[in-house]
Write an enzyme that holds these catalytic residues in place. Structure first.
Site, PDB file in Angstrom:
ATOM      1  N   ASP A  57       0.718  -1.742  -0.115  1.00  0.00           N
ATOM      2  CA  ASP A  57       0.023   0.078  -0.248  1.00  0.00           C
ATOM      3  C   ASP A  57       1.144   1.187   0.053  1.00  0.00           C
ATOM      4  O   ASP A  57       1.659   1.275   0.951  1.00  0.00           O
ATOM      5  CB  ASP A  57      -1.387   0.217   1.402  1.00  0.00           C
ATOM      6  N   SER A 133      -0.461  11.828 -16.296  1.00  0.00           N
ATOM      7  CA  SER A 133      -1.583  12.222 -17.118  1.00  0.00           C
ATOM      8  C   SER A 133      -1.589  13.272 -17.641  1.00  0.00           C
ATOM      9  O   SER A 133      -0.563  14.390 -17.945  1.00  0.00           O
ATOM     10  CB  SER A 133      -2.812  12.559 -16.340  1.00  0.00           C
ATOM     11  N   LYS A 158      -0.845  15.091 -10.497  1.00  0.00           N
ATOM     12  CA  LYS A 158       0.157  14.713 -11.309  1.00  0.00           C
ATOM     13  C   LYS A 158       1.325  16.189 -12.652  1.00  0.00           C
ATOM     14  O   LYS A 158       2.505  15.509 -12.664  1.00  0.00           O
ATOM     15  CB  LYS A 158      -0.899  14.353 -13.215  1.00  0.00           C
TER      16      LYS A 158
HETATM   17  P1  NAP Z   1      -7.548   1.847 -11.804  1.00  0.00           P
HETATM   18  O1  NAP Z   1      -7.460   0.392 -12.723  1.00  0.00           O
HETATM   19  O2  NAP Z   1      -8.665   2.451 -10.890  1.00  0.00           O
HETATM   20  O3  NAP Z   1      -5.726   1.256 -11.480  1.00  0.00           O
HETATM   21  C1  NAP Z   1      -5.287   1.572 -10.553  1.00  0.00           C
HETATM   22  C2  NAP Z   1      -4.843   0.833  -9.360  1.00  0.00           C
HETATM   23  O4  NAP Z   1      -3.146   1.157  -8.286  1.00  0.00           O
HETATM   24  C3  NAP Z   1      -5.079  -0.674  -8.519  1.00  0.00           C
HETATM   25  O5  NAP Z   1      -4.282  -1.781  -8.963  1.00  0.00           O
HETATM   26  C4  NAP Z   1      -5.218   0.700  -7.380  1.00  0.00           C
HETATM   27  O6  NAP Z   1      -5.410  -1.206  -6.631  1.00  0.00           O
HETATM   28  C5  NAP Z   1      -4.015   0.800  -7.128  1.00  0.00           C
HETATM   29  N1  NAP Z   1      -3.888   1.890  -5.952  1.00  0.00           N
HETATM   30  C6  NAP Z   1      -4.336   2.964  -5.785  1.00  0.00           C
HETATM   31  N2  NAP Z   1      -4.437   3.377  -4.513  1.00  0.00           N
HETATM   32  C7  NAP Z   1      -3.180   2.621  -4.549  1.00  0.00           C
HETATM   33  C8  NAP Z   1      -2.691   2.325  -2.830  1.00  0.00           C
HETATM   34  N3  NAP Z   1      -2.712   3.299  -2.085  1.00  0.00           N
HETATM   35  N4  NAP Z   1      -1.824   1.430  -2.444  1.00  0.00           N
HETATM   36  C9  NAP Z   1      -1.305   0.844  -3.539  1.00  0.00           C
HETATM   37  N5  NAP Z   1      -2.508   0.395  -5.266  1.00  0.00           N
HETATM   38  C10 NAP Z   1      -3.127   1.730  -4.876  1.00  0.00           C
HETATM   39  O7  NAP Z   1      -6.536   2.895 -13.185  1.00  0.00           O
HETATM   40  P2  NAP Z   1      -5.499   2.860 -13.909  1.00  0.00           P
HETATM   41  O8  NAP Z   1      -6.480   3.877 -14.894  1.00  0.00           O
HETATM   42  O9  NAP Z   1      -5.190   1.088 -14.519  1.00  0.00           O
HETATM   43  O10 NAP Z   1      -4.140   3.790 -13.390  1.00  0.00           O
HETATM   44  C11 NAP Z   1      -3.241   3.089 -13.484  1.00  0.00           C
HETATM   45  C12 NAP Z   1      -2.354   4.761 -13.177  1.00  0.00           C
HETATM   46  O11 NAP Z   1      -2.481   5.325 -14.456  1.00  0.00           O
HETATM   47  C13 NAP Z   1      -2.756   5.841 -12.506  1.00  0.00           C
HETATM   48  O12 NAP Z   1      -1.576   6.311 -11.869  1.00  0.00           O
HETATM   49  C14 NAP Z   1      -4.145   6.588 -13.010  1.00  0.00           C
HETATM   50  O13 NAP Z   1      -3.533   8.145 -13.069  1.00  0.00           O
HETATM   51  C15 NAP Z   1      -2.801   6.654 -14.299  1.00  0.00           C
HETATM   52  N6  NAP Z   1      -3.922   7.517 -16.050  1.00  0.00           N
HETATM   53  C16 NAP Z   1      -4.245   6.335 -15.924  1.00  0.00           C
HETATM   54  C17 NAP Z   1      -5.447   6.637 -17.693  1.00  0.00           C
HETATM   55  C18 NAP Z   1      -7.004   6.036 -18.569  1.00  0.00           C
HETATM   56  O14 NAP Z   1      -7.529   6.089 -18.747  1.00  0.00           O
HETATM   57  N7  NAP Z   1      -7.193   5.000 -17.452  1.00  0.00           N
HETATM   58  C19 NAP Z   1      -5.689   8.623 -17.184  1.00  0.00           C
HETATM   59  C20 NAP Z   1      -4.544   8.690 -17.336  1.00  0.00           C
HETATM   60  C21 NAP Z   1      -3.553   8.075 -16.276  1.00  0.00           C
HETATM   61  P3  NAP Z   1      -6.359  -1.339  -5.861  1.00  0.00           P
HETATM   62  O15 NAP Z   1      -7.232  -1.977  -6.773  1.00  0.00           O
HETATM   63  O16 NAP Z   1      -6.584  -1.866  -4.594  1.00  0.00           O
HETATM   64  O17 NAP Z   1      -7.778  -0.155  -5.556  1.00  0.00           O
END
Ligand code: NAP
Length: 234
Positions: A57, A133, A158
């Site tokens: 975490d 992002s 970000k």
């Molecule tokens: P996601 O599916 O919600 O995945 C986020 C991941 O982060 C999950 O594994 C979540 O774990 C984990 N997480 C959150 N808080 C945490 C903590 N305190 N300790 C450890 N793990 C934690 O979202 P995603 O889109 O794949 O996001 C991945 C990255 O991409 C993020 O940094 C996000 O800001 C970035 N991003 C995404 C997008 C998009 O369009 N999807 C666009 C720009 C940037 P849990 O499953 O336990 O919650």
């Protein structure tokens, strides 16, 4: 670079899971970071290859220290874990939304990076990839590309992450590190309803992160790059 050891935070789902999968498919040993052991174990089972669960975490100092103790040497750290709490503008926002967002997206990255620096320093080719992002780009925000002032906690977190990325790159440049921030583009994940409704393939973004994770010694450092490795303005 083959037979590297990598850690991806938040790798139990979404973009992080795809990054872990592609690194494992490429023959790397991958620590699948997950704050929940069950979700992490499920991801390890689904990805296969040489993957190992690392309960982590990023907001919990004890969890970070316990995880770091389990990893002797590390070549690649992908700081992927992130949250998007709400779409509020600063006048609408609860201060706690900013605090919670920064705790994960900024302070979590610093805490994890510092805890794993000793392991990374044992690598001959240490690489850090911070998943940022495009919405953190102040230049793009000033152009009005995104909602005016909305998602302020997330977007400014970000922006701060980008600054921290640059400063790590500068501080570690003499030690062979490459430290870059990557904008994944809008991807279909559970990050928020907008992402969930999009048709962006998380695997496409993951491929960009993997390229940055496997950069050669002539690769960039201290840059903010899109998933296709084109520069994003700060
Ligand atoms: P996601 O599916 O919600 O995945 C986020 C991941 O982060 C999950 O594994 C979540 O774990 C984990 N997480 C959150 N808080 C945490 C903590 N305190 N300790 C450890 N793990 C934690 O979202 P995603 O889109 O794949 O996001 C991945 C990255 O991409 C993020 O940094 C996000 O800001 C970035 N991003 C995404 C997008 C998009 O369009 N999807 C666009 C720009 C940037 P849990 O499953 O336990 O919650």
């Amino acid at each position: 670079m083959s037979n590297s050891i990598a850690l991806v935070t938040g790798a139990n789902t979404g973009i992080g899971k795809e990054i872990a999968r592609q690194l494992a498919d490429g023959g790397q040993t991958v620590y699948v970071g997950s704050r929940d052991a069950g979700r992490g174990q499920q991801a390890v089972a689904e990805i296969g290859g040489d993957t190992r669960l690392l309960v982590l975490d990023v907001t919990d100092g004890q969890s970070i220290a316990a995880a770091a103790e389990q990893v002797g040497s590390l070549d690649i750290l992908v700081n992927n874990a992130g949250i998007l709490v709400d779409g509020a503008t600063p006048p609408e926002a609860e201060l706690d939304s900013f605090r919670r967002t920064y705790e994960t997206n900024v302070f979590g990255v610093i805490a994890v990076t510092n805890a794993f620096l000793p392991a990374l320093r044992r690598s001959g080719r240490p690489r850090i990839v911070n998943i940022s992002s495009g919405t953190g780009s102040l230049a793009w925000s000033a152009e009005g590309r995104f909602s005016m002032g909305g998602g302020a906690a997330y977007r400014s977190s970000k922006t701060a992450l980008n600054a921290v990325t640059l400063f790590y790159a500068q501080a570690l440049a003499g030690d062979g590190f490459k430290v870059n921030a990557m904008a994944p583009g809008l991807r279909r994940t559970g990050l928020n309803p907008r992402a969930a409704a999009s048709d962006g393939d998380p695997a496409e973004a993951a491929a960009g992160a993997v390229r940055l994770a496997l950069l050669g010694d002539d690769g960039p450092t201290g840059e903010f790059l899109s998933w296709d490795l084109t520069p994003v303005p700060w």
